[in-house]
Design a protein around this motif. Structure first.
Motif, PDB file in Angstrom:
ATOM      1  N   VAL A 112       0.888  -1.153   0.000  1.00 40.05           N
ATOM      2  CA  VAL A 112       0.000   0.000   0.000  1.00 40.05           C
ATOM      3  C   VAL A 112       0.929   1.207   0.000  1.00 40.05           C
ATOM      4  N   TYR A 113       0.623   2.191  -0.823  1.00 41.90           N
ATOM      5  CA  TYR A 113       1.524   3.331  -0.958  1.00 41.90           C
ATOM      6  C   TYR A 113       0.746   4.643  -0.988  1.00 41.90           C
ATOM      7  N   ILE A 114       1.473   5.707  -0.680  1.00 42.49           N
ATOM      8  CA  ILE A 114       0.929   7.054  -0.815  1.00 42.49           C
ATOM      9  C   ILE A 114       1.913   7.842  -1.665  1.00 42.49           C
ATOM     10  N   LEU A 115       1.378   8.486  -2.693  1.00 43.53           N
ATOM     11  CA  LEU A 115       2.161   9.371  -3.541  1.00 43.53           C
ATOM     12  C   LEU A 115       1.792  10.808  -3.211  1.00 43.53           C
TER      13      LEU A 115
ATOM     14  N   LYS B  93      -3.503   7.576  -2.833  1.00 38.77           N
ATOM     15  CA  LYS B  93      -3.305   6.316  -2.124  1.00 38.77           C
ATOM     16  C   LYS B  93      -3.616   5.159  -3.059  1.00 38.77           C
ATOM     17  N   GLY B  94      -2.774   4.114  -2.997  1.00 41.81           N
ATOM     18  CA  GLY B  94      -2.995   2.980  -3.876  1.00 41.81           C
ATOM     19  C   GLY B  94      -2.407   1.689  -3.351  1.00 41.81           C
TER      20      GLY B  94
ATOM     21  N   GLU C  78       7.392   0.815  -7.603  1.00 43.39           N
ATOM     22  CA  GLU C  78       8.157   1.608  -8.574  1.00 43.39           C
ATOM     23  C   GLU C  78       7.510   1.558  -9.961  1.00 43.39           C
ATOM     24  N   LYS C  79       7.073   0.378 -10.362  1.00 48.62           N
ATOM     25  CA  LYS C  79       6.399   0.232 -11.652  1.00 48.62           C
ATOM     26  C   LYS C  79       5.074   1.005 -11.654  1.00 48.62           C
ATOM     27  N   ARG C  80       4.383   0.953 -10.529  1.00 49.78           N
ATOM     28  CA  ARG C  80       3.112   1.661 -10.415  1.00 49.78           C
ATOM     29  C   ARG C  80       3.327   3.175 -10.454  1.00 49.78           C
ATOM     30  N   LEU C  81       4.405   3.657  -9.826  1.00 52.26           N
ATOM     31  CA  LEU C  81       4.728   5.077  -9.874  1.00 52.26           C
ATOM     32  C   LEU C  81       4.949   5.515 -11.321  1.00 52.26           C
ATOM     33  N   ALA C  82       5.711   4.735 -12.074  1.00 56.84           N
ATOM     34  CA  ALA C  82       5.942   5.052 -13.486  1.00 56.84           C
ATOM     35  C   ALA C  82       4.627   5.098 -14.251  1.00 56.84           C
ATOM     36  N   TYR C  83       3.717   4.178 -13.945  1.00 53.25           N
ATOM     37  CA  TYR C  83       2.406   4.174 -14.590  1.00 53.25           C
ATOM     38  C   TYR C  83       1.651   5.476 -14.299  1.00 53.25           C
TER      39      TYR C  83
ATOM     40  N   ASP D 116       5.291  14.958 -11.288  1.00 54.87           N
ATOM     41  CA  ASP D 116       6.155  15.078 -10.102  1.00 54.87           C
ATOM     42  C   ASP D 116       5.685  14.234  -8.917  1.00 54.87           C
ATOM     43  N   TRP D 117       4.965  13.148  -9.195  1.00 55.08           N
ATOM     44  CA  TRP D 117       4.556  12.255  -8.114  1.00 55.08           C
ATOM     45  C   TRP D 117       5.784  11.679  -7.428  1.00 55.08           C
ATOM     46  N   LYS D 118       5.758  11.648  -6.093  1.00 54.76           N
ATOM     47  CA  LYS D 118       6.837  11.067  -5.302  1.00 54.76           C
ATOM     48  C   LYS D 118       6.237  10.065  -4.319  1.00 54.76           C
ATOM     49  N   ILE D 119       6.922   8.968  -4.102  1.00 53.85           N
ATOM     50  CA  ILE D 119       6.489   7.996  -3.108  1.00 53.85           C
ATOM     51  C   ILE D 119       6.841   8.553  -1.733  1.00 53.85           C
TER      52      ILE D 119
END
Length: 79
Positions: free
Chosen positions: A4-7, A17-18, A24-29, A43-46
């Motif tokens: 579970v992550y927050i960008l 939230k996702g 990392e792959k999801r961030l690129a998406y 400019d999304w950051k984890i």
């Protein structure tokens, strides 16, 4: 493993939230997506990641995070 992550986007000053098996792959998406919420922002950051052995537990936590207000999200991130 499930995550579970927050960008965070500084330019839009918003959190997303996702859930994913590969953050990392999801961030690129998200950065390259045409999705309604994350498109047009590069400019999304984890800012938060939590791991889970079970997909079910990760999805339960994602649902809980999506209900949190901004103050609660920022408190969680800074803990």
């Amino acid at each position: 493993m499930y995550y579970v992550y927050i960008l965070y986007s500084p330019s839009r000053d918003i959190y997303y939230k996702g859930f994913s098996e590969d953050v990392e792959k999801r961030l690129a998406y998200h950065i390259n997506s045409k999705g309604k919420y994350t498109s047009g922002t590069e400019d999304w950051k984890i800012v938060y990641v939590q791991s889970f052995e079970s997909k079910t537990l990760a999805l339960i936590e994602e649902k809980r995070l999506k209900k949190l207000n901004r103050v609660s999200i920022e408190k969680l991130i800074h803990e």
